[in-house]
Design an enzyme around this catalytic site. Structure first.
Site, PDB file in Angstrom:
ATOM      1  N   GLN A 168       1.844  -6.393  -2.775  1.00  0.00           N
ATOM      2  CA  GLN A 168       2.172  -6.441  -1.338  1.00  0.00           C
ATOM      3  C   GLN A 168       3.538  -5.773  -1.096  1.00  0.00           C
ATOM      4  OE1 GLN A 168       0.778  -9.628  -2.756  1.00  0.00           O
ATOM      5  NE2 GLN A 168      -1.132  -8.611  -2.300  1.00  0.00           N
TER       6      GLN A 168
ATOM      7  N   GLY B 286      -4.951  -4.475  -4.356  1.00  0.00           N
ATOM      8  CA  GLY B 286      -6.004  -3.577  -4.825  1.00  0.00           C
ATOM      9  C   GLY B 286      -5.387  -2.312  -5.374  1.00  0.00           C
ATOM     10  N   HIS B 287      -5.822  -1.879  -6.538  1.00  0.00           N
ATOM     11  CA  HIS B 287      -5.333  -0.611  -7.048  1.00  0.00           C
ATOM     12  C   HIS B 287      -6.458   0.140  -7.737  1.00  0.00           C
ATOM     13  CE1 HIS B 287      -4.031  -3.900  -9.782  1.00  0.00           C
ATOM     14  NE2 HIS B 287      -4.750  -3.195 -10.633  1.00  0.00           N
TER      15      HIS B 287
ATOM     16  N   ASP C  40       0.805  -1.229   0.000  1.00  0.00           N
ATOM     17  CA  ASP C  40       0.000   0.000   0.000  1.00  0.00           C
ATOM     18  C   ASP C  40       0.833   1.273   0.000  1.00  0.00           C
ATOM     19  OD1 ASP C  40      -2.271  -1.694   0.324  1.00  0.00           O
ATOM     20  OD2 ASP C  40      -1.853  -1.763   2.471  1.00  0.00           O
TER      21      ASP C  40
ATOM     22  N   LYS D 150       1.979   2.476  -5.212  1.00  0.00           N
ATOM     23  CA  LYS D 150       2.687   1.990  -6.402  1.00  0.00           C
ATOM     24  C   LYS D 150       1.938   2.343  -7.682  1.00  0.00           C
ATOM     25  CE  LYS D 150       2.696  -2.334  -5.969  1.00  0.00           C
ATOM     26  NZ  LYS D 150       1.387  -2.465  -6.609  1.00  0.00           N
TER      27      LYS D 150
HETATM   28  P1  IMP Z   1      -3.344 -12.720   2.418  1.00  0.00           P
HETATM   29  O1  IMP Z   1      -2.419 -12.231   1.370  1.00  0.00           O
HETATM   30  O2  IMP Z   1      -4.790 -12.412   2.127  1.00  0.00           O
HETATM   31  O3  IMP Z   1      -3.104 -14.150   2.756  1.00  0.00           O
HETATM   32  O4  IMP Z   1      -3.029 -11.890   3.759  1.00  0.00           O
HETATM   33  C1  IMP Z   1      -1.810 -12.071   4.491  1.00  0.00           C
HETATM   34  C2  IMP Z   1      -1.339 -10.739   5.046  1.00  0.00           C
HETATM   35  O5  IMP Z   1      -0.936  -9.898   3.970  1.00  0.00           O
HETATM   36  C3  IMP Z   1      -2.406  -9.959   5.810  1.00  0.00           C
HETATM   37  O6  IMP Z   1      -1.792  -9.271   6.875  1.00  0.00           O
HETATM   38  C4  IMP Z   1      -2.915  -8.960   4.797  1.00  0.00           C
HETATM   39  O7  IMP Z   1      -3.441  -7.806   5.393  1.00  0.00           O
HETATM   40  C5  IMP Z   1      -1.632  -8.660   4.038  1.00  0.00           C
HETATM   41  N1  IMP Z   1      -1.900  -8.216   2.669  1.00  0.00           N
HETATM   42  C6  IMP Z   1      -2.276  -8.960   1.621  1.00  0.00           C
HETATM   43  N2  IMP Z   1      -2.428  -8.202   0.519  1.00  0.00           N
HETATM   44  C7  IMP Z   1      -2.121  -6.947   0.875  1.00  0.00           C
HETATM   45  C8  IMP Z   1      -2.034  -5.702   0.154  1.00  0.00           C
HETATM   46  O8  IMP Z   1      -2.284  -5.605  -1.051  1.00  0.00           O
HETATM   47  N3  IMP Z   1      -1.658  -4.627   0.897  1.00  0.00           N
HETATM   48  C9  IMP Z   1      -1.343  -4.712   2.212  1.00  0.00           C
HETATM   49  N4  IMP Z   1      -1.395  -5.837   2.914  1.00  0.00           N
HETATM   50  C10 IMP Z   1      -1.773  -6.950   2.249  1.00  0.00           C
END
Ligand code: IMP
Length: 517
Positions: free
Chosen positions: A275, A64-65, A37, A40
């Site tokens: 991520q 998400g973007h 977040d 990017k």
């Molecule tokens: P998962 O990717 O849904 O398995 O989540 C694992 C961890 O990664 C959690 O703490 C989520 O909040 C974090 N996470 C996953 N995708 C994002 C993202 O796009 N931005 C920020 N955190 C993320």
């Protein structure tokens, strides 16, 4: 057209200068050095002007973007941000390292079509991993059962279980959608495994999850027929629906690894990370991580390349603060445990709007809320308030060890008006004796480079350099010299001892609100 060519040439000149290498820059990557977040999207959008191919290679619809289509803001989770770009033969790729939930992909394709935009420039790797309904159920039930202390705070999109099945050799790939018999055979294996895992769980909770819209309102749910019936999924319904999706996605499916390898060195390629390094499954704050490799090396592999194929690696950080969504250690969190509890509990954007807070509040929790509001720090996928903290250099040093030669600083305007800025330069360890390999951590030890184990980080007290903030509105500035002196001094001290220097500073969301150094 001419304007585009000029922009492309300007960007090429900038990249060439930034790379400080004799080799022509043809492949670049943009990844986040924190917990995701970091804004990017703006840079992917900017570099998309230069690129012929824009590819993501990690994660799935957990990302998400926001993309502006026909003047309307739309949030996309899977399709790369470059999709709306002036086409000119540009290709957008979802690479082999990504996980794909076909429903999300089809929904996004339909959304673009409904805006009158074609997606004929999209390619999906035939060997990208498939997210199945059982992965989403397992992800959500695991989180629901885990109890507060063990929750990861996932996005509930089935990312972890999909990658686990793949590594466990029970996984399916996008190409399987095109071959129904093979799809059924492989699905049977994956569902058997999932049914075993779910046998111990509460059926009512599973049913509730499966009636969620994301799981097509119960379409795949198997009603229990007798007392020991431990099936939870209607396999034929999944086959039917996924094969239908396969037909819709068919025009986009191809061997993108081959395409990208063959284009490497002759086309301009932009690799778009997802991520962030500190959420990387190997190098992040495990187990509070996502399940893919979010570093530059992981991203390169996720599109079929080697790390050395990438000529220039950009790493993004937020301008002197950072955020984290979900659970996991965050030593510099403003407001500490109170903030964590709020963001992972009942806290919401609407409640925060009603709160009287100030970014100089003496109450750290309220100060954090004010910075969150200023920065619009709410999850694009889940809407959760993002936990806000001061810039953490021990974590950043660790991230930089995994790549990224040049830094992009975003959202610097968010901290305008904060009287005193804290930057964590080291930690003081305050826990019980702990062996980290042959290093013995004892109380009082100072650490400049983070040890990213949660059991260590939870005892790390941040040591801060404080420097006076700036009151001026810096929004939209385009020259470094025009930045307030306090900010320039602060940046100089932050970057004095890092292995990478900033190359770009963002002073607002618009493309023009950018300083190229
Ligand atoms: P998962 O990717 O849904 O398995 O989540 C694992 C961890 O990664 C959690 O703490 C989520 O909040 C974090 N996470 C996953 N995708 C994002 C993202 O796009 N931005 C920020 N955190 C993320």
């Amino acid at each position: 057209m001419e304007e585009n060519d000029n922009q492309r040439q300007e960007l090429q000149n900038f990249l060439q200068k930034t790379a400080e290498s004799f080799k022509e820059v043809k492949t670049i990557s943009v990844t986040c050095l924190q917990f995701g977040d970091t804004g990017k999207g703006k840079f992917v959008d900017l570099f998309a002007n230069w690129a012929d191919i824009i590819a993501r290679g990690t994660g799935g619809d957990n990302a998400g973007h926001t993309v502006v289509c026909n003047g309307k803001s739309r949030v996309f989770h899977l399709i790369p941000s470059g999709i709306t770009h002036d086409k000119n033969g540009k290709i957008n790729v979802i690479g082999s390292g990504a996980v794909v939930y076909p429903k999300t992909l089809v929904d996004e394709i339909n959304l673009l079509s409904s805006e009158g935009m074609t997606v004929d420039n999209l390619k999906v790797a035939l060997n990208a991993k498939l997210i199945l309904p059982c992965h989403i159920v397992l992800d959500r039930i695991h989180e629901a059962k885990a109890g507060e202390a063990k929750k990861i705070g996932t996005t509930g999109k089935g990312i972890g279980p999909a990658y686990s099945d793949f590594i466990g050799r029970r996984g399916l790939m996008v190409n399987d959608l095109l071959n129904p018999d093979l799809f059924r055979q492989k699905l049977d294996k994956a569902l058997n495994y999932a049914n075993q895992l779910l046998a111990e769980c509460n059926r009512e909770s599973i049913r509730e999850i499966m009636f969620h819209e994301h799981l097509e309102n119960g379409l795949y749910y198997h009603e229990q027929k007798y007392a020991n019936d431990n099936f939870f999924f209607e396999m034929e319904k999944i086959v039917e629906r996924y094969v239908e999706y396969g037909k819709l996605i068919f025009p986009y499916i191809s061997d993108t690894d081959y395409l990208i390898r063959n284009s490497c060195g002759n086309k301009n390629i932009l690799l778009e990370g997802a991520q962030g390094s500190m959420l990387d499954v190997d190098y992040g704050t495990y187990p509070y991580v996502t399940s893919s490799n979010c570093t530059p090396a992981g991203l390169a592999k996720g599109v079929g390349l080697k790390e050395s194929d990438v000529d220039l690696t950009f790493g993004i950080i937020k301008g002197l603060y950072m955020t984290r969504v979900g659970k996991g250690p965050f030593p510099t969190e403003i407001g500490g445990a109170v903030s964590e509890g709020w963001c992972n509990g009942t806290g919401s954007r609407s409640q925060e709007k009603e709160m009287e807070v100030d970014s100089n509040d003496n109450d750290a929790f309220k100060q954090g809320v004010a910075i969150r509001i200023n920065g619009g720090e709410y999850g694009a996928t889940t809407g959760r308030p993002r936990r806000v903290g001061w810039l953490d250099l021990p974590l950043l040093r660790k991230s930089l060890e995994h790549g990224a030669k040049k830094i992009i600083l975003t959202k610097l305007d968010v901290l305008s008006g904060v009287d005193m800025i804290n930057v964590c330069y080291a930690y003081r360890y305050d826990g019980p004796d702990f062996y980290y390999g042959n290093i013995k951590l004892t109380q009082g030890l100072e650490l400049e480079r983070a040890i990213v184990l949660p059991e260590v980080l939870k005892y790390c007290i941040p040591l801060y350099h404080k420097f006076p903030g700036w009151q001026e509105d810096i929004r939209g500035l385009q020259n470094f010299d025009d930045l307030p002196n306090n900010l320039k001094d602060g940046l100089a001290s932050v970057f004095a001892n890092l292995s990478a220097l900033p190359a770009i500073i963002s002073t607002g969301p618009d493309r023009k609100e950018t300083i190229f150094l």
